[in-house]
Design a protein around this motif. Structure first.
Motif, short mmCIF file in Angstrom:
data_model
loop_
_atom_site.label_atom_id
_atom_site.label_comp_id
_atom_site.label_asym_id
_atom_site.label_seq_id
_atom_site.Cartn_x
_atom_site.Cartn_y
_atom_site.Cartn_z
N THR A 1 -55.13 135.19 64.78
CA THR A 1 -56.44 134.88 64.45
C THR A 1 -56.54 133.36 64.15
O THR A 1 -55.52 132.83 64.07
CB THR A 1 -57.78 135.21 63.43
N PRO A 2 -57.85 133.20 64.47
CA PRO A 2 -57.39 131.59 64.70
C PRO A 2 -57.79 131.48 62.82
O PRO A 2 -56.73 129.78 62.22
CB PRO A 2 -59.04 130.90 64.17
N GLU A 3 -57.93 132.06 62.28
CA GLU A 3 -57.68 131.52 60.51
C GLU A 3 -55.81 132.25 59.95
O GLU A 3 -55.54 130.89 59.15
CB GLU A 3 -58.45 132.77 59.71
N GLU A 4 -55.18 133.07 60.97
CA GLU A 4 -53.76 133.43 60.28
C GLU A 4 -52.94 131.90 60.94
O GLU A 4 -52.35 131.36 60.54
CB GLU A 4 -53.66 134.40 61.16
N ALA B 1 -50.48 125.88 57.62
CA ALA B 1 -49.90 125.83 56.31
C ALA B 1 -49.28 125.34 55.51
O ALA B 1 -48.05 124.95 54.83
CB ALA B 1 -51.96 125.86 55.48
N LEU B 2 -48.61 127.15 55.93
CA LEU B 2 -47.56 127.40 55.48
C LEU B 2 -46.41 126.89 55.71
O LEU B 2 -45.17 126.81 54.76
CB LEU B 2 -47.24 129.31 54.98
N THR B 3 -46.06 126.68 56.90
CA THR B 3 -44.64 126.31 57.17
C THR B 3 -44.93 124.41 56.88
O THR B 3 -43.98 123.81 56.71
CB THR B 3 -45.06 126.09 58.54
N PRO C 1 -43.35 114.88 48.91
CA PRO C 1 -43.79 116.13 48.03
C PRO C 1 -45.07 116.52 48.83
O PRO C 1 -45.88 116.31 49.74
CB PRO C 1 -44.96 114.54 46.98
N THR C 2 -46.47 117.94 47.79
CA THR C 2 -46.91 118.66 48.93
C THR C 2 -48.45 118.38 48.05
O THR C 2 -48.28 118.11 47.14
CB THR C 2 -46.81 119.95 48.38
N PRO C 3 -48.75 117.94 49.06
CA PRO C 3 -50.60 117.63 48.79
C PRO C 3 -50.88 118.18 47.95
O PRO C 3 -50.80 119.65 48.29
CB PRO C 3 -51.40 116.47 49.89
N PRO C 4 -52.50 118.24 46.82
CA PRO C 4 -52.67 118.88 46.18
C PRO C 4 -53.86 119.25 47.29
O PRO C 4 -54.59 119.27 47.96
CB PRO C 4 -53.08 118.79 44.96
#
Length: 158
Positions: free
Chosen positions: A131-134, A140-142, A153-156
């Motif tokens: 889905t678009p959300e997936e 985001a997770l990759t 660094p990962t942004p907040p």
């Protein structure tokens, strides 16, 4: 030494599923790329990286870094690609020790011929199943994992 934090059932399912998916997806995409275009995944990576630069050339060391390969391993692979006329190598103009990898017209034709089928396979085997959300969540997770492994660094969130 601290005791290991073993994965619980939910975490184990996610981890094992990811590993199995990655292996199957990589295998299928590589098989289709070779069958449809006569290119290996590393061939495709080299050609696509070169084709995306303004002058269709990259320093060998930069290309090796992009591919997460040693310069030696990439050099051997490039020799095989040179024999097929897909790339050439030139001396670096200001550094005689370095070399520049250049996309040839045959290499440009090969990536242009391979890209539509490869993108269709990526869609068929991954993107169109989500889905678009997936897709947003996967992006985001990759990115979070890539940032961590790359030392950025990962942004907040928020």
């Amino acid at each position: 030494m601290d005791a290991p934090r073993w994965l619980d059932a939910r975490e184990s399912r996610a981890w094992r599923g990811y590993r199995r998916m990655r292996r199957l997806l990589d295998l299928e995409l590589a098989r289709e790329l070779m069958q449809d275009a006569g290119l290996s995944e590393p061939d495709y990576d080299v050609l696509s990286d070169l084709s995306e630069t303004p002058d269709q050339r990259l320093r060998l060391s930069e290309l090796a870094d992009r591919m997460l390969w040693s310069r030696s391993r990439l050099s051997h692979h490039l020799a095989r690609m040179q024999q097929r006329g897909l790339v050439t190598r030139e001396e670096h103009p200001s550094d005689g020790r370095g070399s520049i990898v250049v996309l040839t017209p045959a290499g440009r034709a090969a990536i242009e011929a391979a890209a539509p089928g490869h993108v269709a396979a990526v869609r068929r085997h991954l993107i169109d199943l989500l889905t678009p959300e997936e897709i947003d969540a996967l992006g985001a997770l990759t990115q979070r994992v890539v940032d961590r492994l790359s030392g950025r660094p990962t942004p907040p969130e928020g």
